[in-house]
Design a protein around this motif. Structure first.
Motif, PDB file in Angstrom:
ATOM      1  N   LYS A  38      -3.205   0.602   3.026  1.00 50.83           N
ATOM      2  CA  LYS A  38      -3.452  -0.836   3.165  1.00 50.83           C
ATOM      3  C   LYS A  38      -4.251  -1.342   1.965  1.00 50.83           C
ATOM      4  N   SER A  41      -1.804  -1.589  -0.850  1.00 50.78           N
ATOM      5  CA  SER A  41      -0.957  -2.772  -0.712  1.00 50.78           C
ATOM      6  C   SER A  41      -1.699  -4.039  -1.115  1.00 50.78           C
ATOM      7  N   ARG A 116       5.431  -2.162  -4.068  1.00 53.21           N
ATOM      8  CA  ARG A 116       4.747  -2.684  -2.874  1.00 53.21           C
ATOM      9  C   ARG A 116       5.614  -2.528  -1.633  1.00 53.21           C
ATOM     10  N   ASN A 120       4.590  -0.581   1.802  1.00 52.68           N
ATOM     11  CA  ASN A 120       4.658  -1.201   3.127  1.00 52.68           C
ATOM     12  C   ASN A 120       5.574  -0.412   4.067  1.00 52.68           C
ATOM     13  N   TYR A 124       4.528   1.257   7.606  1.00 49.20           N
ATOM     14  CA  TYR A 124       5.329   1.058   8.821  1.00 49.20           C
ATOM     15  C   TYR A 124       5.633   2.392   9.494  1.00 49.20           C
TER      16      TYR A 124
END
Length: 253
Positions: A38, A41, A116, A120, A124
């Motif tokens: 995170k 990101s 990116r 992500n 997920y």
């Protein structure tokens, strides 16, 4: 008999450790990976769809190794190169040429968006299960780690080995006003292009670089995350191997 009893006791210990690994340690590692990725990101600082948030512009000085023939400044806004001012000193007569981006054009750096997206996707994969979910087998954990590592490797590779544009791709981007001649690669001496009514040939190639700190931070996060994934895989495989070995001993030849 004593050896068999010892093997049975050792196997019981390993089974308990393996159970604790699946129920506790795996989830702790997954939470740690989520936190790290995170942060990775967030480093990309790209606005989400419909957010309306503006991304600040950053200026970076171009540098070359062992030469001053190319100097310039790039302006990066998220995943777009929105401005560029480059001065090129001609090798034969030291004539100084100045180049700049068209004000109405931006060069979208697809590798940043791709990186990116891969991050992500990894997040997920790590979060795509119920909070109380319990892993039942080591192979289930290994499969998850392989999938996460694949996304992280792709993200890292997109930043460390970006694609090189050809002259036709440069021309079709609308960033410049020249027309390519043939299909020569931009970075090869001998490539031909047209500008105005004249035809030119690439005689020298100069590689210029600039350091983008937040991309370096992202690469560090990728590396740390890949190491955590590999460490968890090694531990799972080590315990599984130990359990199978003890089972083989107990069964006998």
């Amino acid at each position: 008999m004593a050896a068999a009893m010892a093997s049975t006791a050792e196997r019981a210990v390993l089974e308990e450790e393996f159970k604790w690994l699946l129920q506790e340690e795996v989830h702790a590692v997954l939470r740690q990976l989520q936190d790290i990725l995170k942060e990775a990101s967030h480093r990309f600082a790209l606005p989400t769809s419909g957010s309306g948030a503006a991304v600040r512009q950053e200026n970076f000085v171009l540098s070359t190794s062992g030469t001053d023939q190319v100097k310039g400044v790039l302006t990066l806004q998220g995943d777009a190169l929105c401005q560029a001012d480059v001065n090129l000193k001609m090798p034969r007569n030291n004539q100084l040429l100045h180049f700049a981006f068209r004000e109405d054009k931006q060069w979208k750096l697809q590798q940043i968006q791709d990186a990116r997206n891969h991050v992500n996707q990894a997040i997920y994969l790590l979060m795509n299960r119920d909070v109380n979910y319990q892993f039942k087998t080591g192979s289930e954990v290994l499969k998850l780690m392989d999938a996460v590592m694949l996304q992280l490797s792709r993200a890292r590779n997109r930043l460390t080995t970006p694609a090189t544009l050809t002259l036709p791709e440069i021309a079709s981007s609308g960033l410049t006003n020249f027309k390519p001649a043939g299909g020569s690669i931009l970075h090869n001496p001998g490539a031909m292009f047209e500008f105005g009514s004249q035809r030119y040939e690439v005689s020298h190639v100069h590689k210029v670089e600039c350091v983008v700190p937040w991309l370096n931070d992202a690469l560090v996060f990728f590396t740390v995350s890949l190491q955590l994934c590999q460490q968890l895989k090694d531990k799972v495989m080590g315990l599984e191997k130990g359990l199978w070995f003890l089972l083989w001993i107990l069964r006998g030849p």
